[in-house]
Design a protein around this motif. Sequence first.
Motif, PDB file in Angstrom:
ATOM      1  N   VAL A 182     -35.562  -2.054  68.862  1.00  0.00           N
ATOM      2  CA  VAL A 182     -37.023  -2.087  68.952  1.00  0.00           C
ATOM      3  C   VAL A 182     -37.580  -1.776  67.566  1.00  0.00           C
ATOM      4  CG1 VAL A 182     -39.068  -0.849  69.796  1.00  0.00           C
ATOM      5  CG2 VAL A 182     -37.274  -1.536  71.402  1.00  0.00           C
ATOM      6  N   ALA A 183     -38.545  -2.592  67.130  1.00  0.00           N
ATOM      7  CA  ALA A 183     -39.215  -2.382  65.845  1.00  0.00           C
ATOM      8  C   ALA A 183     -40.716  -2.469  66.078  1.00  0.00           C
ATOM      9  CB  ALA A 183     -38.773  -3.440  64.829  1.00  0.00           C
ATOM     10  N   ASP A 184     -41.426  -1.398  65.755  1.00  0.00           N
ATOM     11  CA  ASP A 184     -42.879  -1.334  65.902  1.00  0.00           C
ATOM     12  C   ASP A 184     -43.487  -1.458  64.503  1.00  0.00           C
ATOM     13  OD1 ASP A 184     -45.528  -0.695  66.288  1.00  0.00           O
ATOM     14  OD2 ASP A 184     -45.170   1.165  67.372  1.00  0.00           O
ATOM     15  N   GLY A 185     -44.016  -2.650  64.202  1.00  0.00           N
ATOM     16  CA  GLY A 185     -44.523  -2.926  62.869  1.00  0.00           C
ATOM     17  C   GLY A 185     -45.924  -2.383  62.640  1.00  0.00           C
ATOM     18  N   MET A 186     -46.196  -2.010  61.395  1.00  0.00           N
ATOM     19  CA  MET A 186     -47.507  -1.468  61.018  1.00  0.00           C
ATOM     20  C   MET A 186     -47.877  -2.009  59.648  1.00  0.00           C
ATOM     21  SD  MET A 186     -46.357   2.398  61.837  1.00  0.00           S
ATOM     22  CE  MET A 186     -44.676   1.953  61.419  1.00  0.00           C
ATOM     23  N   GLY A 187     -49.195  -2.197  59.421  1.00  0.00           N
ATOM     24  CA  GLY A 187     -49.652  -2.558  58.082  1.00  0.00           C
ATOM     25  C   GLY A 187     -50.366  -3.880  58.003  1.00  0.00           C
ATOM     26  N   GLY A 188     -51.653  -3.901  58.313  1.00  0.00           N
ATOM     27  CA  GLY A 188     -52.413  -5.141  58.218  1.00  0.00           C
ATOM     28  C   GLY A 188     -52.127  -6.060  59.377  1.00  0.00           C
ATOM     29  N   LYS A 189     -52.939  -7.108  59.510  1.00  0.00           N
ATOM     30  CA  LYS A 189     -52.819  -7.976  60.686  1.00  0.00           C
ATOM     31  C   LYS A 189     -51.482  -8.724  60.741  1.00  0.00           C
ATOM     32  CE  LYS A 189     -55.318 -11.848  58.549  1.00  0.00           C
ATOM     33  NZ  LYS A 189     -56.526 -12.671  58.637  1.00  0.00           N
ATOM     34  N   SER A 190     -50.919  -9.056  59.563  1.00  0.00           N
ATOM     35  CA  SER A 190     -49.627  -9.738  59.572  1.00  0.00           C
ATOM     36  C   SER A 190     -48.517  -8.896  58.958  1.00  0.00           C
ATOM     37  CB  SER A 190     -49.720 -11.076  58.833  1.00  0.00           C
ATOM     38  OG  SER A 190     -50.062 -10.857  57.473  1.00  0.00           O
ATOM     39  N   SER A 231     -44.587  -9.283  47.638  1.00  0.00           N
ATOM     40  CA  SER A 231     -45.167 -10.626  47.624  1.00  0.00           C
ATOM     41  C   SER A 231     -46.347 -10.764  48.578  1.00  0.00           C
ATOM     42  CB  SER A 231     -44.079 -11.640  47.996  1.00  0.00           C
ATOM     43  OG  SER A 231     -43.573 -11.354  49.285  1.00  0.00           O
ATOM     44  N   ALA A 232     -46.832  -9.650  49.100  1.00  0.00           N
ATOM     45  CA  ALA A 232     -47.943  -9.705  50.049  1.00  0.00           C
ATOM     46  C   ALA A 232     -48.941  -8.611  49.730  1.00  0.00           C
ATOM     47  CB  ALA A 232     -47.415  -9.539  51.481  1.00  0.00           C
ATOM     48  N   GLU A 233     -50.170  -8.789  50.199  1.00  0.00           N
ATOM     49  CA  GLU A 233     -51.200  -7.782  49.951  1.00  0.00           C
ATOM     50  C   GLU A 233     -51.108  -6.630  50.947  1.00  0.00           C
ATOM     51  OE1 GLU A 233     -55.046  -9.545  49.750  1.00  0.00           O
ATOM     52  OE2 GLU A 233     -54.509 -10.897  48.111  1.00  0.00           O
ATOM     53  N   GLU A 234     -50.465  -6.878  52.068  1.00  0.00           N
ATOM     54  CA  GLU A 234     -50.346  -5.821  53.076  1.00  0.00           C
ATOM     55  C   GLU A 234     -49.312  -4.785  52.643  1.00  0.00           C
ATOM     56  OE1 GLU A 234     -50.840  -9.819  55.240  1.00  0.00           O
ATOM     57  OE2 GLU A 234     -49.211  -8.980  54.053  1.00  0.00           O
ATOM     58  N   GLU A 235     -49.295  -3.682  53.374  1.00  0.00           N
ATOM     59  CA  GLU A 235     -48.255  -2.673  53.182  1.00  0.00           C
ATOM     60  C   GLU A 235     -47.424  -2.611  54.460  1.00  0.00           C
ATOM     61  OE1 GLU A 235     -49.625   1.104  51.900  1.00  0.00           O
ATOM     62  OE2 GLU A 235     -50.844   0.296  50.278  1.00  0.00           O
ATOM     63  N   PRO A 236     -46.432  -3.483  54.586  1.00  0.00           N
ATOM     64  CA  PRO A 236     -45.671  -3.552  55.837  1.00  0.00           C
ATOM     65  C   PRO A 236     -44.736  -2.356  56.015  1.00  0.00           C
ATOM     66  CG  PRO A 236     -44.760  -5.065  54.224  1.00  0.00           C
ATOM     67  CD  PRO A 236     -45.997  -4.481  53.606  1.00  0.00           C
ATOM     68  N   HIS A 237     -44.795  -1.756  57.183  1.00  0.00           N
ATOM     69  CA  HIS A 237     -43.880  -0.692  57.587  1.00  0.00           C
ATOM     70  C   HIS A 237     -43.388  -0.996  58.995  1.00  0.00           C
ATOM     71  CE1 HIS A 237     -45.382   1.307  54.129  1.00  0.00           C
ATOM     72  NE2 HIS A 237     -46.482   1.827  54.681  1.00  0.00           N
ATOM     73  N   SER A 238     -42.307  -0.355  59.399  1.00  0.00           N
ATOM     74  CA  SER A 238     -41.822  -0.519  60.778  1.00  0.00           C
ATOM     75  C   SER A 238     -41.020   0.701  61.203  1.00  0.00           C
ATOM     76  CB  SER A 238     -40.939  -1.759  60.895  1.00  0.00           C
ATOM     77  OG  SER A 238     -40.458  -1.916  62.227  1.00  0.00           O
ATOM     78  N   ALA A 254     -42.787  -6.919  58.892  1.00  0.00           N
ATOM     79  CA  ALA A 254     -41.827  -5.819  58.821  1.00  0.00           C
ATOM     80  C   ALA A 254     -40.903  -5.819  60.031  1.00  0.00           C
ATOM     81  CB  ALA A 254     -42.569  -4.488  58.714  1.00  0.00           C
ATOM     82  N   ALA A 255     -41.488  -5.959  61.221  1.00  0.00           N
ATOM     83  CA  ALA A 255     -40.678  -5.973  62.444  1.00  0.00           C
ATOM     84  C   ALA A 255     -39.749  -7.183  62.472  1.00  0.00           C
ATOM     85  CB  ALA A 255     -41.591  -5.964  63.667  1.00  0.00           C
ATOM     86  N   ASP A 256     -40.243  -8.326  61.979  1.00  0.00           N
ATOM     87  CA  ASP A 256     -39.392  -9.525  61.913  1.00  0.00           C
ATOM     88  C   ASP A 256     -38.182  -9.292  61.022  1.00  0.00           C
ATOM     89  OD1 ASP A 256     -41.044 -10.940  63.591  1.00  0.00           O
ATOM     90  OD2 ASP A 256     -42.025 -12.107  62.001  1.00  0.00           O
ATOM     91  N   GLN A 257     -38.389  -8.576  59.905  1.00  0.00           N
ATOM     92  CA  GLN A 257     -37.272  -8.293  59.000  1.00  0.00           C
ATOM     93  C   GLN A 257     -36.213  -7.430  59.685  1.00  0.00           C
ATOM     94  OE1 GLN A 257     -36.475  -9.590  56.284  1.00  0.00           O
ATOM     95  NE2 GLN A 257     -38.335 -10.471  55.414  1.00  0.00           N
TER      96      GLN A 257
END
Length: 246
Positions: free
Chosen positions: A35-43, A91-98, A48-51
């Motif tokens: 299970v991965a709960d992604g956080m950080g902007g709309k995408s 490579s993105a403006e978001e700050e992806p976390h998971s 992050a969860a996809d990774q």
Amino acid sequence: MVAATGIHRGDRLYQQDQVAVLAHPRVQGCVLGVVADGMGGKSGGRKAADQVLLTANQLFERFAPEDEDAGDLLRQLCSEAHLMIKLTALSAEEEPHSTLAAFLVTPDRHCHWLHTGDSRIYHFRGANLMRRTLDQSYVQKLVNEGVLTEADANSHPQSNLLTACLGTVQDPDPVESMIWDLEVGDTLMACSDGLWHYFNNRELGTVLHSLPPREAAEVLINKARQRAQGGGDNLSIAIVRLEDPS
């Protein structure tokens, strides 16, 4: 083994959770739940969860249960997914976390699990909770210190503040555990906070014990949606139950 997954967008505009139960491509009785709960902007959160799921699929495909250590695989999943999420952020403006909650069951009925963040893993024997992960979160820290009760923690205004997850500047400090003696009838469940937030341990155990995994996932998701009353987060769940092979 019998397994099921469930996922729902809840009342959010975007689905940022990811969930999977993977059967090993070559070895029967070897299963990985993630299970991965992604956080950080709309995408950003979804990326992050996809990774996490992409990394899990790639590593598990190459995993040799008879020769390699399950704990090593989960640690590698954590570190590689963390690195890939950080590279995605460049490579993105978001700050992806998971978050990450992963358990690996081997053919000899051992289970290794690892988590970081506030997605949880539960181990039930029948309807009874044997153990669960403790969140890497601010409120869990307060519970550990005796400042808050478990009940108070659920309604605390900073209940979503994590002390560790994937993709942050600081490397994650995942927590690991081992179950040596899974028995027929045992259930493992990993889920995001969008689901566990609405249940106590007894309720979870009763549903998981009384229903097959697919129906249990549906009941828990539907009940969580009811209890959220229009304010629910994304929610995801992965269930694996050990059954008699005969």
